[in-house]
Design an enzyme around this catalytic site. Structure first.
Site, PDB file in Angstrom:
ATOM      1  N   SER A 139     -24.901  -6.728  32.269  1.00 12.55           N
ATOM      2  CA  SER A 139     -25.435  -7.695  31.666  1.00 12.55           C
ATOM      3  C   SER A 139     -26.847  -7.909  32.040  1.00 12.55           C
ATOM      4  O   SER A 139     -27.513  -7.662  32.999  1.00 12.55           O
ATOM      5  CB  SER A 139     -24.981  -9.206  32.079  1.00 12.55           C
ATOM      6  OG  SER A 139     -25.862 -10.334  31.328  1.00 12.55           O
TER       7      SER A 139
ATOM      8  N   ASN B 240     -36.033  -7.945  40.084  1.00 11.03           N
ATOM      9  CA  ASN B 240     -36.354  -8.623  39.061  1.00 11.03           C
ATOM     10  C   ASN B 240     -36.491 -10.134  39.076  1.00 11.03           C
ATOM     11  O   ASN B 240     -35.421 -10.664  39.960  1.00 11.03           O
ATOM     12  CB  ASN B 240     -35.628  -8.346  37.651  1.00 11.03           C
ATOM     13  CG  ASN B 240     -34.313  -8.825  37.706  1.00 11.03           C
ATOM     14  OD1 ASN B 240     -34.022  -9.910  37.121  1.00 11.03           O
ATOM     15  ND2 ASN B 240     -33.163  -8.226  38.504  1.00 11.03           N
TER      16      ASN B 240
ATOM     17  N   GLY C 299     -35.142 -14.812  34.774  1.00 12.65           N
ATOM     18  CA  GLY C 299     -34.946 -16.235  34.525  1.00 12.65           C
ATOM     19  C   GLY C 299     -34.332 -16.545  33.654  1.00 12.65           C
ATOM     20  O   GLY C 299     -34.397 -17.701  33.065  1.00 12.65           O
TER      21      GLY C 299
ATOM     22  N   CYS D 296     -25.790 -18.149  38.971  1.00 12.35           N
ATOM     23  CA  CYS D 296     -27.053 -19.080  38.609  1.00 12.35           C
ATOM     24  C   CYS D 296     -26.865 -20.290  39.317  1.00 12.35           C
ATOM     25  O   CYS D 296     -25.917 -20.921  40.186  1.00 12.35           O
ATOM     26  CB  CYS D 296     -26.956 -19.406  37.020  1.00 12.35           C
ATOM     27  SG  CYS D 296     -25.480 -19.739  36.815  1.00 12.35           S
TER      28      CYS D 296
ATOM     29  N   LYS E 129     -18.683 -13.393  37.360  1.00 10.01           N
ATOM     30  CA  LYS E 129     -19.268 -12.485  37.932  1.00 10.01           C
ATOM     31  C   LYS E 129     -19.762 -13.063  39.155  1.00 10.01           C
ATOM     32  O   LYS E 129     -20.553 -14.136  39.507  1.00 10.01           O
ATOM     33  CB  LYS E 129     -20.668 -12.119  37.268  1.00 10.01           C
ATOM     34  CG  LYS E 129     -21.285 -10.964  37.647  1.00 10.01           C
ATOM     35  CD  LYS E 129     -22.499 -10.458  36.581  1.00 10.01           C
ATOM     36  CE  LYS E 129     -23.238  -9.412  37.220  1.00 10.01           C
ATOM     37  NZ  LYS E 129     -24.150  -8.815  36.268  1.00 10.01           N
TER      38      LYS E 129
ATOM     39  N   ASN F  88     -23.072  -9.359  41.386  1.00 10.65           N
ATOM     40  CA  ASN F  88     -24.610  -9.467  40.775  1.00 10.65           C
ATOM     41  C   ASN F  88     -25.669  -8.838  41.819  1.00 10.65           C
ATOM     42  O   ASN F  88     -25.536  -8.382  42.831  1.00 10.65           O
ATOM     43  CB  ASN F  88     -24.985 -10.997  40.799  1.00 10.65           C
ATOM     44  CG  ASN F  88     -25.853 -11.334  39.391  1.00 10.65           C
ATOM     45  OD1 ASN F  88     -26.992 -10.568  39.282  1.00 10.65           O
ATOM     46  ND2 ASN F  88     -25.615 -12.298  38.542  1.00 10.65           N
ATOM     47  N   THR F  89     -26.858  -9.154  41.600  1.00  8.89           N
ATOM     48  CA  THR F  89     -28.131  -8.573  42.409  1.00  8.89           C
ATOM     49  C   THR F  89     -28.279  -9.321  43.757  1.00  8.89           C
ATOM     50  O   THR F  89     -27.910 -10.640  43.733  1.00  8.89           O
ATOM     51  CB  THR F  89     -29.556  -8.643  41.716  1.00  8.89           C
ATOM     52  OG1 THR F  89     -29.608 -10.074  41.058  1.00  8.89           O
ATOM     53  CG2 THR F  89     -29.467  -7.713  40.437  1.00  8.89           C
TER      54      THR F  89
ATOM     55  N   GLY G 243     -25.842  -0.147  41.385  1.00  7.72           N
ATOM     56  CA  GLY G 243     -26.463   1.219  41.895  1.00  7.72           C
ATOM     57  C   GLY G 243     -25.485   2.461  41.276  1.00  7.72           C
ATOM     58  O   GLY G 243     -25.795   3.673  41.856  1.00  7.72           O
TER      59      GLY G 243
ATOM     60  N   GLY H 256     -26.018  -0.647  35.149  1.00  6.70           N
ATOM     61  CA  GLY H 256     -27.261  -1.249  34.650  1.00  6.70           C
ATOM     62  C   GLY H 256     -28.721  -0.612  34.865  1.00  6.70           C
ATOM     63  O   GLY H 256     -29.225  -0.030  34.228  1.00  6.70           O
TER      64      GLY H 256
END
Length: 308
Positions: free
Chosen positions: A21, A67, A70, A128, A163, A190-191, A242, A263
């Site tokens: 995403s 990144n 937002g 989030c 996620k 996620n990151t 990665g 990604g």
């Protein structure tokens, strides 16, 4: 011929390769045939319009990218009316990534998404901030993660993929909680939070300070998270973090993933996903695997390793 199809809950994907995403859009159809992918995952959409984080939002590091976008966007109404019809041009299942800041908002948005034709599943971006828990991400704790997924499950009948976040002390416990709450798959992960400093200006390189780190240096961490979750849950694990080559994807499958998301690599090479897919097929042929699904979990404890 290698059988590439994989099963993610109620969905059968033609193959295990899809975008992560926020790293992909319909414009990549100018580069390669998007119908060749296993699924299409949208950037995260929020119930209300968002301006996003202050600039700059992206910076490169030695072995990855930070990144702090937002989740800017025009909100769910605009997305359903304008973006979804554009995505319907393509054959692969459409997975809508959804972000919200309360449990009720997740449920209400999920119901509206489910009422829109042409959407196959929801990827719940529970990394989030949760306004009901002082801004801590839903995926930080099993209880808040499960609450969001359970509310969505009660509000709609679409498959829900949760996620997960690497920024938690026990990702396996979170995976188990969302499985119990009704998730049909977990997307791992996620990151991870990071920061970079501009030593000349003496300020963070990102406008928001911290950001999400992705790319090659994150791969061993993401692989470890997939390894842990695959041994903790019975639902499919979708690996992300990665992945740039077919060899990377094979590692994630052997660590327990059923499918993978690409990604950051797509920013470097827009053809990364079809190249990963072609390499997966070639690897299976070379090693004598008739199905790509046969790779899943081969490296987990107690599994018989493939013959050399």
């Amino acid at each position: 011929m290698v059988e590439l199809a994989v099963r993610i809950g109620r969905l059968t994907l033609a193959n295990p390769v899809m975008p992560a995403s926020g790293t992909f859009g319909p414009e990549l159809a100018q580069v390669f045939d998007l119908d060749a992918l296993g699924a299409l995952v949208t950037k995260s959409v929020t119930p209300q319009p968002r301006a996003g984080n202050p600039l700059p939002r992206l910076c490169e590091t030695e072995a990855g990218v930070l990144n702090s976008i937002g989740i800017p966007g025009k909100g769910l109404d605009h997305f359903l009316a304008h973006a979804v019809p554009e995505w319907r041009r393509f054959r692969p299942p459409l997975v809508v990534s959804l972000s919200a800041d309360t449990v009720a908002a997740f449920a209400q948005a999920a119901a509206r998404i489910a009422a829109t034709p042409g959407i196959a599943a929801i990827e719940a971006n529970i990394s989030c901030p949760n306004l009901e828990e002082d801004g801590r991400a839903f995926a930080m704790h099993p209880e808040s993660a499960a609450a969001a997924i359970a509310a969505m499950r009660a509000a709609c009948d679409l498959p829900i993929w949760a996620k997960l976040s690497p920024n938690t002390a026990d990702i396996a416990a979170v995976a188990q909680a969302v499985e119990a709450a009704g998730a049909e798959a977990v997307v791992v992960a996620n990151t991870i939070l990071g920061i970079a400093i501009d030593i000349e200006k003496m300020i963070p390189k990102l406008g928001a300070g911290m950001g999400g780190f992705s790319g090659p240096a994150f791969k061993p961490i993401a692989l470890r998270l997939v390894w842990q979750c695959a041994q903790a849950v019975r639902i499919p694990v979708i690996g992300v973090g990665g992945i740039a080559t077919a060899a990377d994807a094979v590692e994630f499958l052997m660590a327990g993933a059923t499918a993978v998301q690409v990604g950051t690599a797509s920013f470097v090479s827009p053809n990364a996903m079809p190249e990963v897919l072609a390499g997966l097929s070639a690897f299976c042929t070379r090693k004598g695997f008739g199905r790509v699904s046969d790779l899943t979990g081969l490296a987990l404890p107690g599994r018989r390793h493939a013959a050399e």
